[in-house]
Scaffold this motif. Structure first.
Motif, short mmCIF file in Angstrom:
data_model
loop_
_atom_site.label_atom_id
_atom_site.label_comp_id
_atom_site.label_asym_id
_atom_site.label_seq_id
_atom_site.Cartn_x
_atom_site.Cartn_y
_atom_site.Cartn_z
N VAL A 1 30.17 40.68 -18.94
CA VAL A 1 31.50 40.72 -18.33
C VAL A 1 32.13 39.35 -18.52
O VAL A 1 31.43 38.37 -18.79
CB VAL A 1 31.42 41.07 -16.83
CG1 VAL A 1 30.80 42.44 -16.63
CG2 VAL A 1 30.63 40.00 -16.06
N PRO A 2 33.46 39.24 -18.42
CA PRO A 2 34.09 37.92 -18.59
C PRO A 2 33.55 36.91 -17.58
O PRO A 2 33.33 37.24 -16.41
CB PRO A 2 35.58 38.22 -18.35
CG PRO A 2 35.73 39.66 -18.67
CD PRO A 2 34.46 40.32 -18.23
N ALA A 3 33.31 35.70 -18.04
CA ALA A 3 32.86 34.64 -17.13
C ALA A 3 33.89 34.43 -16.04
O ALA A 3 35.10 34.44 -16.31
CB ALA A 3 32.63 33.35 -17.91
N PRO A 4 33.47 34.26 -14.80
CA PRO A 4 34.42 34.12 -13.70
C PRO A 4 35.28 32.87 -13.83
O PRO A 4 34.84 31.85 -14.39
CB PRO A 4 33.53 34.06 -12.45
CG PRO A 4 32.19 33.64 -12.95
CD PRO A 4 32.07 34.18 -14.34
N VAL A 5 36.49 32.95 -13.32
CA VAL A 5 37.43 31.83 -13.33
C VAL A 5 37.75 31.48 -11.89
O VAL A 5 37.93 32.36 -11.04
CB VAL A 5 38.72 32.20 -14.09
CG1 VAL A 5 39.70 31.03 -14.06
CG2 VAL A 5 38.40 32.59 -15.52
N GLY A 6 37.85 30.19 -11.61
CA GLY A 6 38.15 29.76 -10.24
C GLY A 6 36.91 29.76 -9.37
O GLY A 6 35.78 29.64 -9.84
N ARG A 7 37.11 29.94 -8.07
CA ARG A 7 36.00 29.91 -7.13
C ARG A 7 35.12 31.15 -7.30
O ARG A 7 35.62 32.25 -7.49
CB ARG A 7 36.52 29.84 -5.68
CG ARG A 7 37.29 28.56 -5.38
CD ARG A 7 37.77 28.54 -3.93
NE ARG A 7 36.63 28.56 -3.02
CZ ARG A 7 36.00 27.46 -2.61
NH1 ARG A 7 36.39 26.27 -3.06
NH2 ARG A 7 35.00 27.54 -1.76
N VAL A 8 33.81 30.94 -7.25
CA VAL A 8 32.88 32.05 -7.43
C VAL A 8 31.68 31.81 -6.54
O VAL A 8 31.24 30.67 -6.35
CB VAL A 8 32.46 32.17 -8.91
CG1 VAL A 8 31.86 30.86 -9.42
CG2 VAL A 8 31.49 33.30 -9.12
N ASP A 9 31.17 32.88 -5.95
CA ASP A 9 29.96 32.80 -5.15
C ASP A 9 28.78 32.77 -6.12
O ASP A 9 28.37 33.80 -6.65
CB ASP A 9 29.86 33.99 -4.20
CG ASP A 9 28.70 33.86 -3.22
OD1 ASP A 9 27.78 33.05 -3.49
OD2 ASP A 9 28.70 34.55 -2.19
N LEU A 10 28.24 31.59 -6.36
CA LEU A 10 27.20 31.45 -7.37
C LEU A 10 25.92 32.18 -6.98
O LEU A 10 25.16 32.60 -7.85
CB LEU A 10 26.92 29.96 -7.61
CG LEU A 10 28.10 29.18 -8.21
CD1 LEU A 10 27.73 27.71 -8.37
CD2 LEU A 10 28.51 29.76 -9.55
N ASP A 11 25.66 32.31 -5.68
CA ASP A 11 24.46 33.04 -5.26
C ASP A 11 24.52 34.49 -5.70
O ASP A 11 23.48 35.11 -5.98
CB ASP A 11 24.31 32.97 -3.73
CG ASP A 11 23.91 31.58 -3.26
OD1 ASP A 11 23.35 30.82 -4.08
OD2 ASP A 11 24.17 31.26 -2.09
N ASP A 12 25.72 35.04 -5.78
CA ASP A 12 25.89 36.43 -6.20
C ASP A 12 26.11 36.56 -7.71
O ASP A 12 26.17 37.69 -8.23
CB ASP A 12 27.08 37.07 -5.47
CG ASP A 12 26.79 37.25 -3.99
OD1 ASP A 12 25.61 37.35 -3.62
OD2 ASP A 12 27.76 37.29 -3.20
N ALA A 13 26.25 35.43 -8.41
CA ALA A 13 26.55 35.48 -9.84
C ALA A 13 25.42 34.94 -10.70
O ALA A 13 25.45 35.12 -11.93
CB ALA A 13 27.83 34.70 -10.13
N ASP A 14 24.45 34.28 -10.11
CA ASP A 14 23.36 33.71 -10.89
C ASP A 14 22.66 34.80 -11.70
O ASP A 14 22.36 35.87 -11.18
CB ASP A 14 22.36 33.02 -9.95
CG ASP A 14 21.46 32.03 -10.68
OD1 ASP A 14 21.77 31.69 -11.83
OD2 ASP A 14 20.46 31.60 -10.08
#
Length: 240
Positions: free
Chosen positions: A58-71
């Motif tokens: 999926v496209p890499a997130p832009v802006g603020r992101v919850d890294l715990d949910d994206a790792d």
């Protein structure tokens, strides 16, 4: 008097040994509890990796992101690789000792640090695959690794890097804007070229339950031995 003094010393030694034994029981139990906590963490990690790392990018997130949910989320990003700002980070892989090659990807909205992969210690840029122009990077989103490792701290001033700390990397190369994560890239280019991407560890050994059982068993056995010793001591005194 000498007999009484001797008996007091013996009793004091017995109490000290008993206290030491009980302390060991507490420590062994605590180690078992720690392994249970590690078991829960490892199971959560394995579940997260299985959920995020094996789907379509999926496209890499832009802006603020919850890294715990994206790792470990499989992502893609498009932009220009800034080879002039590349930084080497110490690494040890199945290929031996060397470095991760960290390169900023300049996208329309920000910079994203890309771990392009592993390069051997004696490998130099002329032997690397260094694509020019706009390129799409597929890979796995990873959380920044601040400060260094347990044994070695990053030394940005002298160019000694032991962890992939994206904030420190951005600061040392002068990037004012960069994502708070990096991407472990899949391998791009000919198969036998460096850097060698796609080395993200996605399978994890999970032996914490067996370790916990071992610590608990040792604590139980030691406690049983202490109870037996105390009971035997009291019975011996009654026999007198």
């Amino acid at each position: 008097m000498k007999l009484d003094s001797h008996l007091q010393r013996v009793r004091g030694c017995d109490w000290a040994l008993l206290s030491l034994g009980l302390l060991c029981v507490v420590v062994l139990t605590a180690l078992g509890n720690w392994q249970i906590d590690r078991l829960a963490q490892k199971r959560a990690l394995i579940a997260a990796v299985e959920k995020r790392a094996f789907g379509e990018p999926v496209p890499a997130p832009v802006g603020r992101v919850d890294l715990d949910d994206a790792d470990y989320l499989r992502v893609h990003a498009t932009g220009l690789l800034r080879h002039d700002l590349a930084v080497r980070v110490k690494a040890l892989t199945d290929f031996g000792a060397g470095h991760w090659l960290m390169v900023p990807l300049q996208t329309p909205s920000t910079h994203i640090w890309i771990n392009r992969g592993f390069i051997p210690a004696r490998s130099e840029p002329p032997k690397w695959h260094m694509p020019e122009g706009t390129i799409r990077i597929n890979g796995v989103l990873r959380v920044s690794e601040p400060d260094g490792t347990l044994l070695e701290s990053n030394d940005p001033v002298n160019g000694r890097w032991y962890s992939r700390d994206v904030a420190a990397l951005s600061n040392i190369v002068g990037l004012s804007q960069a994502a708070a994560f990096f991407i472990d890239a899949a391998h791009h280019g000919p198969e036998e070229t460096w850097p060698r991407g796609g080395l993200t560890k996605l399978q994890f050994r999970n032996s914490h339950l067996s370790y916990a059982v071992t610590w608990y068993a040792m604590a139980l056995l030691l406690f049983g031995a202490l109870v037996y010793a105390v009971c035997d001591f009291r019975l011996s005194r009654l026999d007198r």
